[in-house]
Design a protein around this motif. Sequence first.
Motif, mmCIF file in Angstrom:
data_model
loop_
_atom_site.group_PDB
_atom_site.id
_atom_site.type_symbol
_atom_site.label_atom_id
_atom_site.label_comp_id
_atom_site.label_asym_id
_atom_site.label_seq_id
_atom_site.Cartn_x
_atom_site.Cartn_y
_atom_site.Cartn_z
ATOM 1 N N ALA A 1 -2.643 -9.339 -9.794
ATOM 2 C CA ALA A 1 -2.290 -7.927 -9.892
ATOM 3 C C ALA A 1 -0.959 -7.808 -10.620
ATOM 4 O O ALA A 1 -0.040 -8.600 -10.393
ATOM 5 N N TRP A 2 -0.868 -6.823 -11.511
ATOM 6 C CA TRP A 2 0.365 -6.641 -12.269
ATOM 7 C C TRP A 2 1.537 -6.356 -11.336
ATOM 8 O O TRP A 2 2.609 -6.936 -11.470
ATOM 9 N N ASP A 3 1.357 -5.462 -10.376
ATOM 10 C CA ASP A 3 2.403 -5.156 -9.396
ATOM 11 C C ASP A 3 1.709 -4.970 -8.048
ATOM 12 O O ASP A 3 1.421 -3.852 -7.630
ATOM 13 N N PRO A 4 1.387 -6.060 -7.344
ATOM 14 C CA PRO A 4 0.606 -5.946 -6.110
ATOM 15 C C PRO A 4 1.371 -5.190 -5.026
ATOM 16 O O PRO A 4 2.588 -5.366 -4.863
ATOM 17 N N LEU A 5 0.661 -4.359 -4.309
ATOM 18 C CA LEU A 5 1.245 -3.590 -3.217
ATOM 19 C C LEU A 5 0.608 -4.034 -1.905
ATOM 20 O O LEU A 5 -0.618 -4.014 -1.770
ATOM 21 N N ALA A 6 1.444 -4.434 -0.964
ATOM 22 C CA ALA A 6 0.968 -4.771 0.375
ATOM 23 C C ALA A 6 1.142 -3.538 1.251
ATOM 24 O O ALA A 6 2.241 -3.029 1.434
ATOM 25 N N ILE A 7 0.050 -3.029 1.789
ATOM 26 C CA ILE A 7 0.062 -1.803 2.591
ATOM 27 C C ILE A 7 -0.128 -2.176 4.044
ATOM 28 O O ILE A 7 -1.109 -2.853 4.402
ATOM 29 N N GLY A 8 0.827 -1.764 4.893
ATOM 30 C CA GLY A 8 0.757 -2.085 6.317
ATOM 31 C C GLY A 8 0.981 -0.866 7.172
ATOM 32 O O GLY A 8 1.124 0.265 6.684
ATOM 33 N N ALA A 9 1.014 -1.093 8.478
ATOM 34 C CA ALA A 9 1.232 -0.013 9.452
ATOM 35 C C ALA A 9 2.696 0.028 9.835
ATOM 36 O O ALA A 9 3.295 -1.003 10.142
ATOM 37 N N GLU A 10 3.269 1.238 9.805
ATOM 38 C CA GLU A 10 4.660 1.407 10.249
ATOM 39 C C GLU A 10 4.729 1.568 11.760
ATOM 40 O O GLU A 10 5.691 1.134 12.387
ATOM 41 N N LEU B 1 -2.396 -4.496 6.021
ATOM 42 C CA LEU B 1 -3.782 -4.082 6.225
ATOM 43 C C LEU B 1 -4.588 -4.115 4.932
ATOM 44 O O LEU B 1 -5.791 -4.373 4.954
ATOM 45 N N PHE B 2 -3.930 -3.852 3.786
ATOM 46 C CA PHE B 2 -4.604 -3.849 2.486
ATOM 47 C C PHE B 2 -3.660 -4.437 1.437
ATOM 48 O O PHE B 2 -2.441 -4.336 1.561
ATOM 49 N N THR B 3 -4.271 -5.028 0.408
ATOM 50 C CA THR B 3 -3.527 -5.406 -0.792
ATOM 51 C C THR B 3 -4.095 -4.595 -1.943
ATOM 52 O O THR B 3 -5.302 -4.625 -2.197
ATOM 53 N N LEU B 4 -3.213 -3.875 -2.615
ATOM 54 C CA LEU B 4 -3.626 -2.928 -3.644
ATOM 55 C C LEU B 4 -3.166 -3.402 -5.022
ATOM 56 O O LEU B 4 -2.011 -3.829 -5.190
ATOM 57 N N VAL B 5 -4.074 -3.366 -6.001
ATOM 58 C CA VAL B 5 -3.707 -3.614 -7.395
ATOM 59 C C VAL B 5 -3.212 -2.294 -7.970
ATOM 60 O O VAL B 5 -3.992 -1.382 -8.211
ATOM 61 N N ARG B 6 -1.934 -2.216 -8.177
ATOM 62 C CA ARG B 6 -1.329 -0.946 -8.572
ATOM 63 C C ARG B 6 -1.791 -0.521 -9.957
ATOM 64 O O ARG B 6 -1.800 -1.317 -10.901
ATOM 65 N N ASP B 7 -2.189 0.730 -10.073
ATOM 66 C CA ASP B 7 -2.640 1.327 -11.339
ATOM 67 C C ASP B 7 -3.819 0.578 -11.951
ATOM 68 O O ASP B 7 -4.079 0.702 -13.149
ATOM 69 N N ASN B 8 -4.517 -0.213 -11.146
ATOM 70 C CA ASN B 8 -5.655 -1.017 -11.630
ATOM 71 C C ASN B 8 -5.254 -1.988 -12.739
ATOM 72 O O ASN B 8 -6.092 -2.421 -13.527
ATOM 73 N N ARG B 9 -3.986 -2.322 -12.819
ATOM 74 C CA ARG B 9 -3.513 -3.193 -13.883
ATOM 75 C C ARG B 9 -3.527 -4.645 -13.440
ATOM 76 O O ARG B 9 -3.053 -4.995 -12.358
ATOM 77 N N LEU B 10 -4.103 -5.487 -14.322
ATOM 78 C CA LEU B 10 -4.174 -6.916 -14.060
ATOM 79 C C LEU B 10 -3.367 -7.679 -15.104
ATOM 80 O O LEU B 10 -3.107 -7.167 -16.193
ATOM 81 N N GLU B 11 -3.003 -8.889 -14.774
ATOM 82 C CA GLU B 11 -2.298 -9.740 -15.719
ATOM 83 C C GLU B 11 -2.744 -11.190 -15.537
ATOM 84 O O GLU B 11 -3.182 -11.596 -14.456
ATOM 85 N N LEU B 12 -2.663 -11.938 -16.625
ATOM 86 C CA LEU B 12 -2.905 -13.379 -16.598
ATOM 87 C C LEU B 12 -1.555 -14.076 -16.549
ATOM 88 O O LEU B 12 -0.728 -13.906 -17.446
#
Length: 433
Positions: free
Chosen positions: A107-116, A275-286
């Motif tokens: 993921a270009w800028d991976p986002l880890a989403i959790g519970a506060e 709880l989730f890992t999100l690929v931000r803006d659907n952007r990928l990188e090698l």
Amino acid sequence: MSNPEHSPTENQGIRTTTSTVAGPEHVPPAASEKPTNSRSQWLGLALGLAVIGGGALMLHARSASEAKTEAPAAQAAKPQPVVTVTTAKAAYAPMARNLEVTGSISAWDPLAIGAEASGLRIDQVLVEEGDRIRRGQTLVVLNDDILRAQLSQAEARLASARVTVSQRRAALAKAQATANEARANLQRYQSLGKQGAISSQEVLARETLAQGAQADLDQAQLAITSAEASAQENQAQIAQLRAQLAQTRILAPDDGLVAKRDARLGEIVSSGKVLFTLVRDNRLELRAQVPEMDLPKVTAGQSVLVTSDADRQIAVTGRVRQITPQIDERTRLGVVRIDVPSVSGLRPGMFVRGQVRLGSQKALLVPAQAVLSGEDSSQVFVLVGEQARSRTVSAGARNGDSVEIKSGLKPGEQVIVAGAGYLKDGDYVRLPK
């Protein structure tokens, strides 16, 4: 006795015989011998020529016979072609220069989403892995019964605190009035005391009353400050509970692709749990691993062809975005970050290959089929006359159906293409008719 004239010698007999043959012309003996010698010479010459001619004919016939006998032997001695081959000429041509790299899709800028919030149960999970989500979309709903109960209690305490504040304000107003009256009476009594109209004891009593009224006023002010502080505390608690209630609905912080889901229905979450890992803006990188020696060849903006061994349908064009400044001390590899489009089948964590396009230059090329690669070297077969001659070469990069030859071959030499794998050095070959 016979007459001597009629008893001739042997020579005379010859002459007589000759004379008899000559007839009555009586040719002289000398003239009779000359023609006889001439005919003998011609007969000898003819006989010699005949012998010579016959010998020549016999020699010719023998030579022809030997030639016919030797021809099949010569043909049998000549090596037969091993295989029919095709050839191609080694020639200079423009060749694209590519740098082969490998790495994993991330993921270009991976986002880890959790519970506060902590200690709450998951009631609903509304998205799955692979879903594309929008900013503000609800992902998970937590149970909020406890928080709502706590909120009701805090709101009740706040209402009570506000009543107390109102009472304290009323008491403050009364104390303020009493203090004002006491100060006014004191001023009047002090004036009368100076005139001698009243005694000093009465003035002292008024001073005591004024001091008591001021003390009550100060106490009323402290009471209202305390009541207001309690109300503010209750209000802050309510705000906190409301914020926690909002956290029971976990929302997407940005547009993206759900790469991983760790939320499970009925699970009790803890603060900070992902709880989730999100690929931000659907952007990928090698994130390509590049040897230290090749890093100077790579610059931002270069085009990269990305392919996958696992899925042959994946062939996308990316672009170099960043070359990391640090090199791994152990592997001597640097990381090049290449932006790639988010297409079907391309997933984070997938191993892929990339060809960084460095430009083009002229190179000596031969068909790839002509190059036979071994463990330590490569070879081609060069056509010399009707023979295949093995030649060790230094092969470079591949360019489509051609291979670069760095050394071991000259431009214009004919290399064997089809059939090269069946040959050994010195084999005779044939070309298609």
